[in-house]
Design a protein around this motif. Structure first.
Motif, PDB file in Angstrom:
ATOM      1  N   ARG A 208      -2.380  21.075 -12.111  1.00  0.00           N
ATOM      2  CA  ARG A 208      -1.727  19.777 -12.265  1.00  0.00           C
ATOM      3  C   ARG A 208      -0.894  19.552 -11.017  1.00  0.00           C
ATOM      4  NH1 ARG A 208      -0.944  22.418 -17.040  1.00  0.00           N
ATOM      5  NH2 ARG A 208      -2.184  21.661 -18.804  1.00  0.00           N
ATOM      6  N   PHE A 209      -0.907  18.317 -10.514  1.00  0.00           N
ATOM      7  CA  PHE A 209      -0.263  18.006  -9.249  1.00  0.00           C
ATOM      8  C   PHE A 209       0.932  17.077  -9.475  1.00  0.00           C
ATOM      9  CE2 PHE A 209      -4.642  19.012  -8.387  1.00  0.00           C
ATOM     10  CZ  PHE A 209      -4.608  19.775  -7.228  1.00  0.00           C
ATOM     11  N   LYS A 210       2.038  17.393  -8.805  1.00  0.00           N
ATOM     12  CA  LYS A 210       3.170  16.458  -8.769  1.00  0.00           C
ATOM     13  C   LYS A 210       3.084  15.719  -7.436  1.00  0.00           C
ATOM     14  CE  LYS A 210       7.335  17.247 -10.606  1.00  0.00           C
ATOM     15  NZ  LYS A 210       8.743  17.781 -10.759  1.00  0.00           N
ATOM     16  N   VAL A 211       3.023  14.386  -7.526  1.00  0.00           N
ATOM     17  CA  VAL A 211       2.726  13.542  -6.370  1.00  0.00           C
ATOM     18  C   VAL A 211       3.816  12.509  -6.194  1.00  0.00           C
ATOM     19  CG1 VAL A 211       1.084  11.875  -5.434  1.00  0.00           C
ATOM     20  CG2 VAL A 211       0.243  13.885  -6.643  1.00  0.00           C
ATOM     21  N   ARG A 212       4.228  12.287  -4.952  1.00  0.00           N
ATOM     22  CA  ARG A 212       5.156  11.202  -4.634  1.00  0.00           C
ATOM     23  C   ARG A 212       4.367  10.059  -4.009  1.00  0.00           C
ATOM     24  NH1 ARG A 212      10.535  11.180  -4.150  1.00  0.00           N
ATOM     25  NH2 ARG A 212      10.592  13.462  -4.026  1.00  0.00           N
ATOM     26  N   LEU A 213       4.532   8.857  -4.558  1.00  0.00           N
ATOM     27  CA  LEU A 213       3.889   7.671  -3.999  1.00  0.00           C
ATOM     28  C   LEU A 213       4.911   6.921  -3.166  1.00  0.00           C
ATOM     29  CD1 LEU A 213       1.777   6.389  -7.045  1.00  0.00           C
ATOM     30  CD2 LEU A 213       1.049   7.820  -5.119  1.00  0.00           C
ATOM     31  N   VAL A 214       4.627   6.808  -1.878  1.00  0.00           N
ATOM     32  CA  VAL A 214       5.575   6.227  -0.925  1.00  0.00           C
ATOM     33  C   VAL A 214       5.015   4.896  -0.443  1.00  0.00           C
ATOM     34  CG1 VAL A 214       6.853   6.561   1.223  1.00  0.00           C
ATOM     35  CG2 VAL A 214       6.284   8.537  -0.227  1.00  0.00           C
TER      36      VAL A 214
ATOM     37  N   GLU B  60      12.123  11.448 -11.605  1.00  0.00           N
ATOM     38  CA  GLU B  60      12.340  11.229 -10.180  1.00  0.00           C
ATOM     39  C   GLU B  60      11.656   9.931  -9.753  1.00  0.00           C
ATOM     40  OE1 GLU B  60      11.757  14.961  -7.734  1.00  0.00           O
ATOM     41  OE2 GLU B  60      10.794  15.576  -9.611  1.00  0.00           O
ATOM     42  N   PRO B  61      12.352   9.065  -9.046  1.00  0.00           N
ATOM     43  CA  PRO B  61      11.720   7.808  -8.616  1.00  0.00           C
ATOM     44  C   PRO B  61      10.477   8.058  -7.771  1.00  0.00           C
ATOM     45  CG  PRO B  61      14.104   7.732  -8.283  1.00  0.00           C
ATOM     46  CD  PRO B  61      13.765   9.148  -8.647  1.00  0.00           C
ATOM     47  N   ASP B  62       9.399   7.351  -8.090  1.00  0.00           N
ATOM     48  CA  ASP B  62       8.150   7.371  -7.322  1.00  0.00           C
ATOM     49  C   ASP B  62       7.421   8.711  -7.379  1.00  0.00           C
ATOM     50  OD1 ASP B  62       8.670   4.712  -6.464  1.00  0.00           O
ATOM     51  OD2 ASP B  62       9.949   5.487  -4.860  1.00  0.00           O
ATOM     52  N   VAL B  63       7.786   9.587  -8.336  1.00  0.00           N
ATOM     53  CA  VAL B  63       7.138  10.888  -8.463  1.00  0.00           C
ATOM     54  C   VAL B  63       6.383  10.936  -9.795  1.00  0.00           C
ATOM     55  CG1 VAL B  63       7.471  13.387  -8.633  1.00  0.00           C
ATOM     56  CG2 VAL B  63       8.802  12.053  -6.999  1.00  0.00           C
ATOM     57  N   PHE B  64       5.137  11.439  -9.750  1.00  0.00           N
ATOM     58  CA  PHE B  64       4.243  11.416 -10.907  1.00  0.00           C
ATOM     59  C   PHE B  64       3.525  12.756 -11.035  1.00  0.00           C
ATOM     60  CE2 PHE B  64       4.745   7.250  -9.131  1.00  0.00           C
ATOM     61  CZ  PHE B  64       4.882   6.403 -10.219  1.00  0.00           C
ATOM     62  N   TRP B  65       3.185  13.118 -12.275  1.00  0.00           N
ATOM     63  CA  TRP B  65       2.245  14.191 -12.526  1.00  0.00           C
ATOM     64  C   TRP B  65       0.850  13.587 -12.620  1.00  0.00           C
ATOM     65  CZ3 TRP B  65       2.920  19.159 -11.913  1.00  0.00           C
ATOM     66  CH2 TRP B  65       4.200  19.719 -12.051  1.00  0.00           C
ATOM     67  N   VAL B  66      -0.124  14.252 -12.022  1.00  0.00           N
ATOM     68  CA  VAL B  66      -1.508  13.803 -12.019  1.00  0.00           C
ATOM     69  C   VAL B  66      -2.391  14.976 -12.439  1.00  0.00           C
ATOM     70  CG1 VAL B  66      -3.408  12.989 -10.560  1.00  0.00           C
ATOM     71  CG2 VAL B  66      -1.113  12.088 -10.209  1.00  0.00           C
TER      72      VAL B  66
ATOM     73  N   VAL C  94       0.858  -1.181   0.000  1.00  0.00           N
ATOM     74  CA  VAL C  94       0.000   0.000   0.000  1.00  0.00           C
ATOM     75  C   VAL C  94       0.892   1.227   0.000  1.00  0.00           C
ATOM     76  CG1 VAL C  94      -1.779   1.284   1.245  1.00  0.00           C
ATOM     77  CG2 VAL C  94      -1.833  -1.228   1.223  1.00  0.00           C
ATOM     78  N   ALA C  95       0.574   2.192  -0.863  1.00  0.00           N
ATOM     79  CA  ALA C  95       1.367   3.416  -0.962  1.00  0.00           C
ATOM     80  C   ALA C  95       0.531   4.604  -0.523  1.00  0.00           C
ATOM     81  CB  ALA C  95       1.854   3.622  -2.395  1.00  0.00           C
ATOM     82  N   SER C  96       1.191   5.589   0.073  1.00  0.00           N
ATOM     83  CA  SER C  96       0.533   6.854   0.394  1.00  0.00           C
ATOM     84  C   SER C  96       0.981   7.908  -0.606  1.00  0.00           C
ATOM     85  CB  SER C  96       0.874   7.298   1.815  1.00  0.00           C
ATOM     86  OG  SER C  96       2.271   7.538   1.944  1.00  0.00           O
ATOM     87  N   ALA C  97       0.118   8.893  -0.853  1.00  0.00           N
ATOM     88  CA  ALA C  97       0.415   9.952  -1.819  1.00  0.00           C
ATOM     89  C   ALA C  97       0.721  11.252  -1.089  1.00  0.00           C
ATOM     90  CB  ALA C  97      -0.768  10.138  -2.763  1.00  0.00           C
ATOM     91  N   ARG C  98       1.799  11.910  -1.502  1.00  0.00           N
ATOM     92  CA  ARG C  98       2.170  13.208  -0.947  1.00  0.00           C
ATOM     93  C   ARG C  98       2.318  14.192  -2.096  1.00  0.00           C
ATOM     94  NH1 ARG C  98       7.074  11.048   3.036  1.00  0.00           N
ATOM     95  NH2 ARG C  98       5.765   9.667   4.338  1.00  0.00           N
TER      96      ARG C  98
END
Length: 239
Positions: A230-236, A217-223, A12-16
Protein backbone atom coordinates in the motif's frame (compact mmCIF):
# COMPACT_ATOMS: atom_id res chain seq x y z
CA UNK A 1 -6.55 4.16 -22.64
CA UNK A 2 -5.66 7.65 -23.85
CA UNK A 3 -4.24 10.31 -21.54
CA UNK A 4 -6.34 13.33 -20.55
CA UNK A 5 -5.82 16.66 -22.22
CA UNK A 6 -4.42 19.19 -19.76
CA UNK A 7 -6.64 21.91 -21.22
CA UNK A 8 -9.70 19.95 -20.01
CA UNK A 9 -8.98 20.63 -16.34
CA UNK A 10 -8.17 23.59 -14.13
CA UNK A 11 -5.09 22.12 -12.43
CA UNK A 12 -2.59 19.31 -12.84
CA UNK A 13 -1.10 17.52 -9.83
CA UNK A 14 2.02 15.39 -9.56
CA UNK A 15 2.21 12.33 -7.30
CA UNK A 16 5.07 11.71 -4.86
CA UNK A 17 5.34 8.47 -2.89
CA UNK A 18 6.12 9.31 0.74
CA UNK A 19 5.74 5.85 2.34
CA UNK A 20 4.73 2.27 1.65
CA UNK A 21 3.79 -0.75 3.75
CA UNK A 22 3.40 -4.42 2.89
CA UNK A 23 0.09 -5.94 1.78
CA UNK A 24 -1.03 -9.50 1.05
CA UNK A 25 -1.94 -8.92 -2.60
CA UNK A 26 -5.72 -9.16 -2.16
CA UNK A 27 -7.61 -6.95 -4.60
CA UNK A 28 -8.32 -3.75 -2.68
CA UNK A 29 -11.66 -2.14 -3.62
CA UNK A 30 -11.93 0.66 -1.04
CA UNK A 31 -10.00 2.31 1.77
CA UNK A 32 -10.91 4.58 4.68
CA UNK A 33 -8.27 6.08 6.95
CA UNK A 34 -9.40 6.04 10.61
CA UNK A 35 -6.76 7.16 13.11
CA UNK A 36 -3.72 4.90 12.80
CA UNK A 37 -5.66 2.20 10.93
CA UNK A 38 -7.09 1.63 7.48
CA UNK A 39 -10.48 0.05 6.92
CA UNK A 40 -10.37 -1.87 3.66
CA UNK A 41 -12.84 -3.59 1.35
CA UNK A 42 -11.19 -6.44 -0.58
CA UNK A 43 -11.77 -9.28 -3.00
CA UNK A 44 -9.86 -12.42 -2.01
CA UNK A 45 -9.45 -15.82 -3.72
CA UNK A 46 -12.33 -17.17 -1.59
CA UNK A 47 -14.70 -14.19 -1.66
CA UNK A 48 -15.04 -10.59 -0.48
CA UNK A 49 -14.35 -9.13 2.93
CA UNK A 50 -14.03 -5.96 4.96
CA UNK A 51 -11.07 -5.63 7.31
CA UNK A 52 -9.12 -3.40 9.65
CA UNK A 53 -5.44 -2.97 8.80
CA UNK A 54 -2.85 -1.73 11.30
CA UNK A 55 -0.28 0.91 10.42
CA UNK A 56 2.38 -1.73 9.73
CA UNK A 57 0.16 -3.46 7.17
CA UNK A 58 -0.93 -6.28 9.47
CA UNK A 59 -4.59 -7.31 9.16
CA UNK A 60 -6.05 -6.89 12.66
CA UNK A 61 -9.58 -8.05 11.90
CA UNK A 62 -11.37 -9.44 8.86
CA UNK A 63 -15.06 -10.20 8.27
CA UNK A 64 -16.14 -12.16 5.19
CA UNK A 65 -19.23 -10.94 3.33
CA UNK A 66 -20.34 -14.53 2.84
CA UNK A 67 -23.25 -13.85 0.47
CA UNK A 68 -21.54 -14.02 -2.91
CA UNK A 69 -21.47 -10.24 -3.44
CA UNK A 70 -18.35 -8.33 -4.44
CA UNK A 71 -16.86 -5.76 -2.09
CA UNK A 72 -17.39 -2.10 -2.99
CA UNK A 73 -16.95 1.38 -1.54
CA UNK A 74 -16.63 2.38 2.11
CA UNK A 75 -17.78 5.59 3.80
CA UNK A 76 -17.23 6.50 7.47
CA UNK A 77 -20.23 8.36 8.93
CA UNK A 78 -21.25 9.24 12.52
CA UNK A 79 -23.40 6.09 12.81
CA UNK A 80 -20.63 3.74 11.66
CA UNK A 81 -19.12 2.45 8.43
CA UNK A 82 -21.23 2.10 5.29
CA UNK A 83 -19.99 -0.73 3.10
CA UNK A 84 -21.34 -0.83 -0.47
CA UNK A 85 -21.24 -3.78 -2.85
CA UNK A 86 -20.49 -3.74 -6.56
CA UNK A 87 -23.09 -6.25 -7.70
CA UNK A 88 -25.41 -6.97 -4.78
CA UNK A 89 -27.31 -3.65 -4.61
CA UNK A 90 -26.88 -3.85 -0.84
CA UNK A 91 -25.16 -1.50 1.61
CA UNK A 92 -24.26 -2.68 5.10
CA UNK A 93 -23.79 -0.38 8.10
CA UNK A 94 -21.02 -1.77 10.32
CA UNK A 95 -19.46 -0.93 13.66
CA UNK A 96 -16.07 0.57 12.67
CA UNK A 97 -14.27 -1.11 15.60
CA UNK A 98 -15.68 -4.64 15.48
CA UNK A 99 -16.93 -4.59 11.85
CA UNK A 100 -20.11 -6.29 13.06
CA UNK A 101 -23.18 -5.68 10.95
CA UNK A 102 -25.68 -3.20 12.38
CA UNK A 103 -28.18 -3.17 9.52
CA UNK A 104 -28.42 -3.38 5.75
CA UNK A 105 -30.48 -1.64 3.10
CA UNK A 106 -31.15 -1.96 -0.62
CA UNK A 107 -29.24 0.61 -2.64
CA UNK A 108 -27.53 0.84 -6.03
CA UNK A 109 -24.09 -0.54 -6.78
CA UNK A 110 -21.28 1.33 -5.04
CA UNK A 111 -17.96 1.07 -6.84
CA UNK A 112 -16.64 3.81 -4.61
CA UNK A 113 -17.83 5.93 -1.69
CA UNK A 114 -16.65 8.60 0.73
CA UNK A 115 -18.11 11.08 3.20
CA UNK A 116 -17.81 14.87 3.01
CA UNK A 117 -19.00 15.15 6.61
CA UNK A 118 -22.45 16.18 5.44
CA UNK A 119 -23.27 13.68 2.68
CA UNK A 120 -22.05 10.34 1.36
CA UNK A 121 -20.80 10.48 -2.24
CA UNK A 122 -21.09 7.26 -4.25
CA UNK A 123 -19.81 6.18 -7.67
CA UNK A 124 -21.78 3.51 -9.50
CA UNK A 125 -19.33 2.41 -12.22
CA UNK A 126 -20.36 5.11 -14.68
CA UNK A 127 -19.34 8.79 -14.93
CA UNK A 128 -22.05 9.66 -12.37
CA UNK A 129 -21.61 10.67 -8.72
CA UNK A 130 -24.58 10.25 -6.36
CA UNK A 131 -25.00 12.13 -3.07
CA UNK A 132 -26.82 10.34 -0.24
CA UNK A 133 -28.03 11.02 3.28
CA UNK A 134 -25.41 9.50 5.63
CA UNK A 135 -28.11 8.20 8.00
CA UNK A 136 -30.11 6.06 5.58
CA UNK A 137 -28.47 6.50 2.14
CA UNK A 138 -31.57 8.12 0.65
CA UNK A 139 -30.51 9.69 -2.64
CA UNK A 140 -30.27 13.48 -2.44
CA UNK A 141 -29.04 14.15 -5.95
CA UNK A 142 -26.64 13.11 -8.69
CA UNK A 143 -24.39 14.68 -11.26
CA UNK A 144 -22.70 13.53 -14.48
CA UNK A 145 -19.05 14.43 -14.84
CA UNK A 146 -18.45 16.80 -17.75
CA UNK A 147 -15.43 17.15 -20.05
CA UNK A 148 -14.92 15.08 -23.19
CA UNK A 149 -12.21 12.84 -21.65
CA UNK A 150 -13.65 12.08 -18.22
CA UNK A 151 -17.22 11.97 -19.48
CA UNK A 152 -16.39 8.75 -21.34
CA UNK A 153 -14.76 7.04 -18.33
CA UNK A 154 -16.01 4.96 -15.39
CA UNK A 155 -15.32 6.23 -11.88
CA UNK A 156 -14.37 3.82 -9.10
CA UNK A 157 -12.75 4.50 -5.70
CA UNK A 158 -13.41 7.89 -4.08
CA UNK A 159 -11.73 10.10 -1.48
CA UNK A 160 -13.52 13.19 -0.12
CA UNK A 161 -11.45 16.28 0.73
CA UNK A 162 -11.92 19.98 1.44
CA UNK A 163 -10.40 22.53 -0.95
CA UNK A 164 -10.67 26.16 0.14
CA UNK A 165 -13.61 25.22 2.35
CA UNK A 166 -15.52 23.40 -0.37
CA UNK A 167 -16.04 19.63 -0.66
CA UNK A 168 -14.19 17.97 -3.52
CA UNK A 169 -13.85 14.31 -4.49
CA UNK A 170 -10.77 12.57 -5.84
CA UNK A 171 -12.09 9.76 -8.06
CA UNK A 172 -10.09 6.89 -9.54
CA UNK A 173 -10.68 6.37 -13.25
CA UNK A 174 -11.42 2.64 -13.45
CA UNK A 175 -8.79 0.48 -15.11
CA UNK A 176 -6.17 3.23 -15.24
CA UNK A 177 -3.52 5.06 -13.20
CA UNK A 178 -5.45 8.34 -13.45
CA UNK A 179 -7.32 10.11 -10.67
CA UNK A 180 -9.47 13.22 -11.11
CA UNK A 181 -10.66 15.76 -8.58
CA UNK A 182 -14.32 16.64 -9.05
CA UNK A 183 -16.64 19.28 -7.65
CA UNK A 184 -19.55 17.00 -6.64
CA UNK A 185 -22.06 19.81 -6.80
CA UNK A 186 -21.33 20.85 -10.39
CA UNK A 187 -19.78 17.73 -11.91
CA UNK A 188 -16.76 19.74 -13.05
CA UNK A 189 -13.23 18.29 -13.01
CA UNK A 190 -10.99 20.68 -11.04
CA UNK A 191 -7.70 18.72 -11.14
CA UNK A 192 -6.13 15.58 -12.59
CA UNK A 193 -3.14 13.46 -11.60
CA UNK A 194 -1.36 10.30 -12.70
CA UNK A 195 -0.57 7.76 -9.99
CA UNK A 196 1.82 5.85 -12.26
CA UNK A 197 4.66 6.98 -9.99
CA UNK A 198 3.88 4.09 -7.63
CA UNK A 199 4.97 1.65 -10.32
CA UNK A 200 8.43 3.22 -10.40
CA UNK A 201 8.82 2.39 -6.70
CA UNK A 202 8.52 -1.35 -7.31
CA UNK A 203 9.48 -2.72 -10.73
CA UNK A 204 6.93 -5.08 -12.20
CA UNK A 205 3.98 -3.78 -10.17
CA UNK A 206 1.00 -4.88 -12.26
CA UNK A 207 -2.75 -4.59 -12.00
CA UNK A 208 -5.09 -1.64 -11.66
CA UNK A 209 -5.28 0.79 -8.77
CA UNK A 210 -8.46 -0.07 -6.89
CA UNK A 211 -8.74 2.19 -3.85
CA UNK A 212 -7.83 5.64 -2.55
CA UNK A 213 -8.32 7.20 0.90
CA UNK A 214 -7.72 10.70 2.20
CA UNK A 215 -5.64 11.01 5.38
CA UNK A 216 -5.45 13.64 8.12
CA UNK A 217 -2.48 15.17 6.26
CA UNK A 218 -3.44 17.69 3.57
CA UNK A 219 -3.01 16.34 0.02
CA UNK A 220 -1.80 12.93 1.29
CA UNK A 221 -3.63 9.70 0.34
CA UNK A 222 -3.33 5.95 0.73
CA UNK A 223 -3.50 4.10 -2.59
CA UNK A 224 -3.85 0.35 -3.10
CA UNK A 225 -4.81 -2.36 -5.59
CA UNK A 226 -3.98 -6.03 -6.09
CA UNK A 227 -0.45 -5.18 -4.98
CA UNK A 228 2.00 -6.49 -2.36
CA UNK A 229 2.19 -2.92 -1.03
CA UNK A 230 0.00 0.00 0.00
CA UNK A 231 1.37 3.40 -0.97
CA UNK A 232 1.08 6.74 0.81
CA UNK A 233 1.10 9.42 -1.89
CA UNK A 234 1.20 13.21 -1.80
CA UNK A 235 -0.60 14.98 -4.64
CA UNK A 236 1.04 18.33 -5.32
CA UNK A 237 -0.85 20.80 -7.47
CA UNK A 238 1.10 22.62 -10.16
CA UNK A 239 4.46 20.87 -9.88
Amino acid sequence: MSSPQVRDVAQVASARVVALVGADGSSSRALVSVGSELLESVDTPVGSAVRAVAGDGRVRLQVELGDGTRAGGLARVPAGLWQFTVDGDVAVLRDPLTLWEIRRIRVGAGWGACSTGEVVVQSDGTNRLVTRDPRNLVELGSVRITGHWVAAQRLAGLACVQVEGRPQVWALVAGSDWVVRVDPGRGVVTAVASLARIRAEKVGLGGAIGAIAATSEPDVFWVSGAFPYRFKVRLVIGS
